[in-house]
Design a protein around this motif. Structure first.
Motif, mmCIF file in Angstrom:
data_model
loop_
_atom_site.group_PDB
_atom_site.id
_atom_site.type_symbol
_atom_site.label_atom_id
_atom_site.label_comp_id
_atom_site.label_asym_id
_atom_site.label_seq_id
_atom_site.Cartn_x
_atom_site.Cartn_y
_atom_site.Cartn_z
ATOM 1 N N ALA A 355 36.262 39.631 48.475
ATOM 2 C CA ALA A 355 37.215 38.553 48.239
ATOM 3 C C ALA A 355 37.424 38.334 46.742
ATOM 4 C CB ALA A 355 36.723 37.272 48.911
ATOM 5 N N ALA A 356 36.324 38.364 45.990
ATOM 6 C CA ALA A 356 36.423 38.150 44.544
ATOM 7 C C ALA A 356 37.230 39.275 43.899
ATOM 8 C CB ALA A 356 35.024 38.084 43.933
ATOM 9 N N TYR A 357 37.007 40.487 44.358
ATOM 10 C CA TYR A 357 37.740 41.643 43.834
ATOM 11 C C TYR A 357 39.237 41.471 44.092
ATOM 12 C CZ TYR A 357 38.936 46.514 42.836
ATOM 13 O OH TYR A 357 39.478 47.644 42.305
ATOM 14 N N PHE A 358 39.556 41.149 45.346
ATOM 15 C CA PHE A 358 40.971 40.974 45.705
ATOM 16 C C PHE A 358 41.625 39.888 44.861
ATOM 17 C CE2 PHE A 358 43.735 38.036 48.044
ATOM 18 C CZ PHE A 358 44.893 38.801 48.070
ATOM 19 N N GLU A 359 40.931 38.780 44.696
ATOM 20 C CA GLU A 359 41.540 37.672 43.953
ATOM 21 C C GLU A 359 41.862 38.067 42.516
ATOM 22 O OE1 GLU A 359 41.269 33.513 44.804
ATOM 23 O OE2 GLU A 359 39.229 33.875 45.516
ATOM 24 N N GLU A 360 41.007 38.895 41.953
ATOM 25 C CA GLU A 360 41.260 39.342 40.588
ATOM 26 C C GLU A 360 42.469 40.268 40.542
ATOM 27 O OE1 GLU A 360 37.194 40.185 38.950
ATOM 28 O OE2 GLU A 360 38.450 40.746 37.225
ATOM 29 N N VAL A 361 42.570 41.170 41.535
ATOM 30 C CA VAL A 361 43.731 42.060 41.592
ATOM 31 C C VAL A 361 45.003 41.236 41.772
ATOM 32 C CG1 VAL A 361 44.842 43.948 42.854
ATOM 33 C CG2 VAL A 361 42.363 43.960 42.521
ATOM 34 N N ALA A 362 44.905 40.216 42.630
ATOM 35 C CA ALA A 362 46.090 39.421 42.972
ATOM 36 C C ALA A 362 46.646 38.644 41.780
ATOM 37 C CB ALA A 362 45.775 38.469 44.121
ATOM 38 N N THR A 363 45.826 38.442 40.730
ATOM 39 C CA THR A 363 46.349 37.741 39.555
ATOM 40 C C THR A 363 47.397 38.598 38.834
ATOM 41 O OG1 THR A 363 44.615 38.632 38.132
ATOM 42 C CG2 THR A 363 44.197 36.486 39.120
ATOM 43 N N HIS A 364 47.421 39.906 39.160
ATOM 44 C CA HIS A 364 48.361 40.816 38.495
ATOM 45 C C HIS A 364 49.715 40.895 39.188
ATOM 46 C CE1 HIS A 364 45.482 42.691 35.649
ATOM 47 N NE2 HIS A 364 44.624 42.288 36.549
ATOM 48 N N GLY A 365 49.862 40.225 40.315
ATOM 49 C CA GLY A 365 51.160 40.319 40.978
ATOM 50 C C GLY A 365 51.118 39.763 42.382
ATOM 51 N N ASP A 366 51.979 40.292 43.207
ATOM 52 C CA ASP A 366 52.159 39.794 44.560
ATOM 53 C C ASP A 366 50.879 39.943 45.386
ATOM 54 O OD1 ASP A 366 53.689 38.955 46.876
ATOM 55 O OD2 ASP A 366 53.461 41.045 47.513
ATOM 56 N N GLY A 367 50.471 38.872 46.070
ATOM 57 C CA GLY A 367 49.235 38.868 46.844
ATOM 58 C C GLY A 367 49.255 39.864 47.987
ATOM 59 N N LYS A 368 50.390 39.949 48.644
ATOM 60 C CA LYS A 368 50.482 40.841 49.797
ATOM 61 C C LYS A 368 50.354 42.297 49.369
ATOM 62 C CE LYS A 368 52.754 39.717 54.000
ATOM 63 N NZ LYS A 368 53.859 39.035 54.655
#
Lengths: 503, 95
Positions: A355-368
């Motif tokens: 979850a933490a990894y995903f949240e960091e990636v999601a800061t770069h753009g679209d969550g989906k």
């Protein structure tokens, strides 16, 4: 916050020779507390140490030694209770459970029979099909683990290692709210997930750090509802307890076998003896543990070496103020903040690290988009090599950069996969790699037009056919993509090919 | 409550104490005498009295979660009738 609501799953029904039966399951899960030292001694809990090297004289049951409670273990038990939305008992007490076994040098296990530290709580168990079972927790108590006996080192002797003796366990006792083998496995999985989020137990089932005793009984349809209404156990069948299971697969198999065994007995006019059984995974059956029955008189009494454990509300509040976001909340937030599907949110929140990894990636753009890339590409790739997220060679910033490049239109989805592979195997800055290796998507219309013109000029016969059959345009698109090394913007190519062929 | 010979035998077995058959009646009698003394306590009215857990007003002593002990397998095994390769060796016990 989005509130997730679920339908209640249907209980598992097993068709007997005469009629239908339902299952009723309750579980006692033993979770090893993630403490450095043991519950009542200063010896280490480290797994895999040399035999008998993590042993204080207290653990060895030496005369005159007195237990002193490890406050860290108490804090972790309280934290677990809070994580299961349970009542915390400010006053609890320790009792002795007396029995003889070579791996229990004290001759008794210190446990909490009468006054457990944690009272009633609950666990929401999602079944992955839009249904979820709310399993009630009856209690959690702190107790000592026993040592380990090894039987295969000598034909006539058992070898005893006391390293595990006295390590703190939380026994998490559920109500009989679980209604099938799959629910039992899902319950353990959910409990494990919560414990790992809390950091109170590492959930390592293989090492035995999380194991379960499973109580199974069967009843005719309708009886369970009567029990739920009255909480009167007489509506339910006699239960058998399957001891010490540390595999979700075996738990399911054991329940299935045990239910059918009980049904066969009941349908042939017999009755179930309440007993302790052991699952044999090689034979796929449960068998009675007779020795355990004989010693079943544990003669519990309050441990005179230990005063009652009194904790202050302020201390509990302090622990409560330091709680991590738990799986249910995190999942709900992912669904509402990133518009993820229930399934994707479940996958991403399975482990706190994911979850933490995903949240960091999601800061770069679209969550989906981030979710798709994390789940399909990264998790897929990691799984191929049997790695978990902690071993990923691609950092969240790198994957985020790839997603930014897609979103900007610099690279196509197809090129992005090649880029991901490069970053995965070689590392490096994605934007720089795209630049250096000429992977940038061609959006320049004139360049694409030139490529389209070339393909048309080279294939006059195909052009004639395409005029008859517009579906052949796809072939031209493919040729153009090939000619541009996949870098042409597919949308632009489609448009230009259509225009040129019709023009 | 009265302890008969059979109960005395069972208690001895649970405590792993070997008692010869002819000693059981006397043992049962002794138990009964002890229980008789304790019975007398039931005459005291303790309605509303908190059970006493300590004679001094003490709080349960606690330790921090720090490793302070262990690393002494030789001492731990010193009294073992049989120890091999760092383990206690006991007659085979297998379920």
């Amino acid at each position: 916050m989005l509130d997730l609501t679920y339908d209640t799953p249907k209980p598992k029904v097993i068709a007997g020779a005469k009629h239908d039966w339902e299952l009723v399951i309750g579980m006692e899960v033993h979770a090893q507390v993630s403490s450095k030292a043991k519950l009542f001694s200063g010896a280490s809990t480290q797994f895999g140490a040399e035999p008998n090297s993590n042993v204080a004289f207290v653990d060895a049951g030496m005369p005159g030694m007195l237990p002193v409670i490890n406050e860290g273990c108490v804090a972790l038990a309280v934290k677990t209770g809070l994580g299961l939305k349970a009542q915390i008992n400010l006053r609890s007490a320790f009792d002795r459970k007396n029995y003889f076994y070579p791996d229990l040098p004290q001759g008794y296990q210190i446990s909490q029979l009468y006054h457990p530290i944690v009272g009633e709580g609950e666990v929401l168990v999602e079944m992955g099909d839009g249904t979820a079972r709310m399993v009630r927790i009856e209690r959690i108590h702190l107790e000592q683990d026993a040592g380990k006996s090894i039987h295969d080192m000598d034909p006539a002797m058992s070898f005893v290692d006391l390293n595990r003796t006295g390590v703190a366990l939380m026994e998490i006792v559920s109500r009989p709210d679980i209604r099938g083998p799959e629910e039992a496995a899902a319950y353990i999985a959910k409990l494990r997930q919560i414990l790992r989020y809390l950091g109170t137990c590492d959930g390592n089932m293989q090492n035995g750090n999380l194991r379960a005793d499973v109580n199974v009984s069967v009843c005719r349809p309708g009886q369970y509802e009567k029990y739920q209404e009255t909480q009167d156990f007489s509506h339910l069948g006699t239960r058998c307890e399957i001891k010490n299971m540390n595999s979700m697969r075996f738990i399911q198999q054991a329940i299935e076998y045990e239910a059918r065994r009980q049904i066969t007995i009941l349908e042939s006019g017999g009755s179930i003896d309440q007993e302790t059984r052991l699952y044999d995974p090689d034979k796929g059956e449960t068998r009675s543990m007779r020795s355990k029955e004989e010693a079943h008189d544990y003669r519990y009494f309050p441990d005179p070496d230990l005063l009652p454990l009194e904790i202050e509300q302020a201390w509990v509040d302090e622990i409560a103020s330091d709680m991590p976001e738990l799986p249910d909340e995190k999942k709900a937030r992912f669904i509402s903040d990133f518009s993820l599907s229930d399934y994707d949110a479940s996958v991403l929140t399975a482990e706190a690290e994911n979850a933490a990894y995903f949240e960091e990636v999601a800061t770069h753009g679209d969550g989906k988009l981030a979710a798709n890339w994390v789940i399909n590409e990264l998790f897929g790739r990691l799984k191929k090599e049997d790695h978990d997220i902690t071993e990923t060679p691609v950092s969240p910033a790198q994957l985020g950069a790839i997603i930014e490049l897609i979103a900007k239109g610099d690279i196509s989805g197809k090129i992005a996969k090649d880029l991901f592979e490069i970053v995965y195997t070689e590392g490096g800055d994605p934007a720089q790699i795209v630049e250096e290796r000429g992977m940038k998507q061609v959006t320049d219309t004139s360049a694409i037009e030139a490529a389209v013109d070339q393909v048309i000029a080279d294939n006059p016969a195909q052009v004639e056919k395409a005029k008859e059959n517009p579906k052949l345009a796809g072939w031209f698109v493919g040729q153009v993509m090939k000619a541009t090394g996949g870098k042409a913007n597919p949308k632009a190519v489609n448009e230009i090919v259509a225009k040129k062929l019709n023009g | 409550m009265s302890i008969d010979t059979e109960t005395a035998r069972r208690v001895a077995k649970l405590a792993r104490i070997q008692v010869e058959d002819d000693a059981l009646p006397a043992l049962a009698q002794e138990f009964n005498t002890i229980l008789g003394f304790i019975e007398q306590l039931n005459e005291v009215d303790v309605e509303g009295v908190e059970p006493m857990t300590s004679v001094t007003p003490m709080r349960l002593k606690r330790r921090e979660d720090v490793v302070t002990d262990g690393d002494q397998p030789d001492k731990v095994l010193a009294n073992a009738p049989d120890a091999r390769e760092g383990f206690f060796a006991v007659p085979k016990v297998v379920e």
